[in-house]
Design an enzyme around this catalytic site. Structure first.
Site, PDB file in Angstrom:
ATOM      1  N   SER A 155      35.895  49.543  46.064  1.00 14.44           N
ATOM      2  CA  SER A 155      36.888  48.676  45.464  1.00 14.44           C
ATOM      3  C   SER A 155      38.215  48.796  46.213  1.00 14.44           C
ATOM      4  CB  SER A 155      37.004  49.058  43.990  1.00 14.44           C
ATOM      5  OG  SER A 155      37.613  48.072  43.260  1.00 14.44           O
ATOM      6  N   ASP A 196      30.911  39.392  41.214  1.00 11.38           N
ATOM      7  CA  ASP A 196      32.073  40.271  41.112  1.00 11.38           C
ATOM      8  C   ASP A 196      33.340  39.441  40.906  1.00 11.38           C
ATOM      9  OD1 ASP A 196      34.096  42.134  41.435  1.00 11.38           O
ATOM     10  OD2 ASP A 196      33.152  43.139  43.119  1.00 11.38           O
ATOM     11  N   HIS A 256      31.072  43.752  39.744  1.00  8.83           N
ATOM     12  CA  HIS A 256      31.858  44.740  40.482  1.00  8.83           C
ATOM     13  C   HIS A 256      31.264  46.145  40.407  1.00  8.83           C
ATOM     14  CE1 HIS A 256      35.397  46.071  42.580  1.00  8.83           C
ATOM     15  NE2 HIS A 256      35.619  47.003  41.672  1.00  8.83           N
TER      16      HIS A 256
END
Length: 754
Positions: free
Chosen positions: A600, A685, A720
């Site tokens: 991330s 995501d 995600h």
């Protein structure tokens, strides 16, 4: 896992664990020509070549050319884009086909450490013990409860145990996620809230991974639905009273912006909007006080937050201001008796102070814990007679318990607190569910060698009792592993802490050992050293594992974060490089054995350090990486951009534009040798659009000068936080480890017994 500030929901490219520690780029693609790469096949021997379509972007006299901008598709249905992603997956499968048997062995090994049929530590609430149950072979949990015999006359105690005998009340399964998940590729529940009278349950359900939820209400005994689900909402939902819910919805860029009041039995279209946050740099959140008397609605940016409160017994009266909006002031609230307790942060008291104010006159405040330069107040947990304060000092978490005066007595100061002792040199401590009217504080504790453990702590006596220790099968012995803390000098002299673990009898510390270095460094998220059973599969193969607690995170207090954001963001990257160099200098590893990992916003870290010092690393794993930072932060029409200008800077300002361009990974790929690299993406995501990692890989393929492995793996049924099932996640972990071991040439001949 987001910031510890309780109102955060969808305002960071963080970890969802979550999500953390992350943005989407949802512009429509340009008109594109046909693919020039070969068709998708499971036996591809050469990587797909993404076609190039020139897309010029000009600002402040600077021209950037993005030949892979066409990969951005907000609908995620463009056949040409999907075909390219499928080809990337096919190439990844082809490259990793020779290690598939070893990957399966790793998966079997990792799964074999889990006690598959297990329950969480039961949590006493009202007349029930609540807990979750895992079943052998099942991906998801059951949500369960048991009635407490004679609960009105049974006092709270650290020695409480849930009765499970044949004559005791039976287990009742409120909801079985395995049943609900059968029709979905992805399934996640992020809220599970019982009503005050325990007759109903509201839960938020995501079936795509896009973090857009439906809230369902069911009868807790029968499971029968109550009314129609609330649709297109966040996972922030709370009961005001037994027939009223408060929830939050998002705008078109997925920014939580409205708070609603819903009466059971009415249609969602008739719900009352309690508040609309129109400033697109702010997002709103919701939390109910532990006392159950009030609901708090907070609106926050990255530097400012303010709070409203709602009387839970009279929600129709609407919101009242608890703390005003003042730029640069953060607030967090809780309630007990006649007072609100507020954690307050500003430039003046940057590590926060704790104040109290009367419920009937919120303008009058009393300082209970003053600001301290070296100690950061991170969280509080209020009880009827006690206060537990979660703090950080010198990078380590600590918990201090205070006895409160009687509710009807003046609240002018706190008695001396009692600190809870912890045994490991580096560790993590987090609040867990505790009943407001008890004297029992529950918390979870773990370290790099200590499995997650749930403790009940008697705040009157100081007695601590372990209620649950994560079972680790396969002969695990914590004493065989060594943990330590080291400090690496950064280029400006700052000492950067690292947490390290390795197996004592397998590590030489002569530079010959492989090492996996993990980093994040954004959003003030604290990446404390946590236990992960799957990590044993590399530790038991002679790896050292280290976490670099770099600036941009919150481990060393608020200033640690401030010194790693906006125009100081490069400190995050140079800190990580300094940690890597220190580990090499101290002979923990060598360049030929140094592997790095980040997800991330930690994927931004990976991309940046790979561009800056590719010679320093052998292998890199970048999970759902935020690597197209400049292009994303220039587009206010996509999720997270507006709310994150205070994190990264607003590149519509020339100074921020050029600074961000100087480190944004996609913009800084060079004609140079890179390590072996694995990159992952999730098609749904909402925090980091799949096209960011896809563009990064495509540009690397076009530009880099080496023949090292470069793979992109895109999950078509995930968001995600990757796939949703617990075994699916373990399979992904096995794949990542197999890639790292393959790149290091550490995969032995597989035995014939496999």
């Amino acid at each position: 896992m987001l910031r510890h500030f309780p109102f955060s929901h969808f305002n960071t490219r963080s970890l969802l664990v979550t999500a953390l520690p992350l943005s989407a780029s949802l512009s429509s693609p340009n008109t594109v020509r046909s693919m020039s790469s070969s068709s998708s096949t499971a036996t591809m021997h050469s990587p797909p070549v993404a076609k190039k379509v020139e897309h010029k972007m000009e600002m402040f006299g600077d021209v950037r050319v993005d030949n892979y901008y066409w990969l951005r598709d907000d609908s995620r249905t463009n056949p040409e884009v999907l075909s390219y992603l499928q080809q990337e997956n096919a190439y990844t499968d082809s490259v990793m086909s020779g290690t598939k048997q070893f990957e399966d062995q790793l998966f079997k090994e990792i799964r074999g450490r889990i006690k598959e049929d297990d329950i969480s530590a039961p949590y006493r609430k009202g007349p029930y013990y609540y807990y979750t149950r895992n079943l052998e072979g099942k991906e998801y949990v059951q949500h369960c409860r048991r009635l407490i015999p004679n609960y009105n006359t049974t006092p709270f105690s650290v020695h409480d145990t849930m009765p499970t005998g044949p004559d005791d009340p039976p287990e009742h399964v409120i909801l079985d996620e395995n049943v609900k998940a059968q029709e979905h590729r992805f399934y996640s529940i992020q809220a599970f809230k019982d009503s005050p009278n325990h007759k109903l349950v509201a839960y938020a359900e995501d079936t795509k991974g896009d973090e857009i939820y439906s809230v369902h209400v069911i009868d807790a005994e029968t499971g029968a639905p109550v009314g129609k689900p609330l649709t297109s909402v966040t996972s922030h939902v709370e009961w005001a009273n037994d027939d009223t819910l408060v929830y939050i919805t998002m705008d078109e860029i997925l920014r939580p912006d409205k708070v609603w009041l819903h009466k059971l039995g009415t249609d969602q279209s008739s719900d009352i909007c309690l508040y609309h946050e129109k400033d697109d740099t702010f997002s709103i959140g919701l939390q109910k006080s532990k006392s159950q008397k009030f609901l708090f609605v907070g609106s926050e940016s990255k530097i400012t937050s303010f709070i409203f409160f709602i009387d839970a017994s009279k929600p129709e009266d609407g919101l009242k201001v608890l703390t005003p909006r003042v730029v640069g002031i953060d607030n967090w609230a809780s309630h007990r008796g006649n007072h609100f307790f507020i954690i307050r942060r500003s430039e003046e008291f940057f590590n926060s102070e704790l104040v109290a104010c009367p419920v009937d006159d919120v303008s009058v405040t009393t300082v209970l814990i003053p600001h301290r330069e070296r100690i950061k107040i991170q969280d509080t947990h209020l009880f009827a007679n006690h206060l537990a304060v979660y703090e950080r000092e010198n990078g380590l978490p600590k918990v201090t318990v205070y006895r409160l005066p009687a509710v009807d007595e003046p609240l002018t100061s706190l008695e001396d607190g009692r600190a809870i002792d912890f045994i490991d040199p580096v560790y993590t401590v987090d609040p867990a569910g505790s009943e407001f009217n008890s004297s029992i504080l529950r918390f979870s504790y773990s370290s790099l060698r200590t499995p997650n453990s749930v403790y009940d702590y008697d705040m009157n006596t100081g007695t601590s009792v372990v209620k649950k220790i994560e079972t680790v099968l396969g002969g695990f012995d914590a004493s065989e592993y060594f943990t330590e803390r080291k400090w690496a000098p950064a280029s400006d002299g700052t000492q950067v802490p690292m947490s390290i673990v390795y197996r004592k009898n397998l590590v030489n510390l002569d530079g010959s050992d492989p090492l996996l270095l993990y980093g994040y460094g954004s959003y003030e998220v604290c990446i404390d050293p946590w236990f992960k059973a799957s990590r044993l599969s590399i530790l038991d193969r002679g790896f050292i594992f280290a976490i670099a607690h770099i600036r941009g995170g919150g481990e060393m207090g608020r200033q640690w974060y401030e010194n790693g954001k906006c125009l100081k963001k490069k400190n995050t990257f140079t800190d990580f490089i300094a940690c890597a160099e220190y580990l090499i200098e101290q002979r923990y590893c060598s360049k030929e054995k140094l592997c790095i990992e980040g997800r991330s916003a930690g994927g931004l870290l990976m991309g940046s350090v790979l561009n800056m010092r590719p010679d320093l690393f052998k292998v890199a794993f970048a999970g759902v990486p935020f690597v197209d930072a400049l292009t994303t932060m220039l587009d206010p029409t996509i999720p997270l951009t507006t709310s994150e200008w205070e994190e990264w800077g607003d590149p519509r300002n020339e100074e921020f534009y050029h600074y961000m361009k100087s480190y944004s990974p996609v913009d800084n790929v060079k004609a140079q040798n890179y390590p072996h690299i694995l990159v992952t993406a999730g098609l749904h995501d909402p925090r980091v659009l799949y096209s960011e990692p896809a563009k990064f890989v495509a540009k690397l393929r076009e530009t880099k000068t080496d023949s090292n492995i470069l793979l992109l793996k895109c999950e078509f049924g995930a968001g995600h936080s990757s796939k949703s099932g617990r075994f699916e996640k373990l399979q992904e972990q096995a794949f990542v480890y197999a890639f790292i071991l393959k790149a290091l040439d550490m995969i032995p001949e597989l035995s014939s017994s496999l």
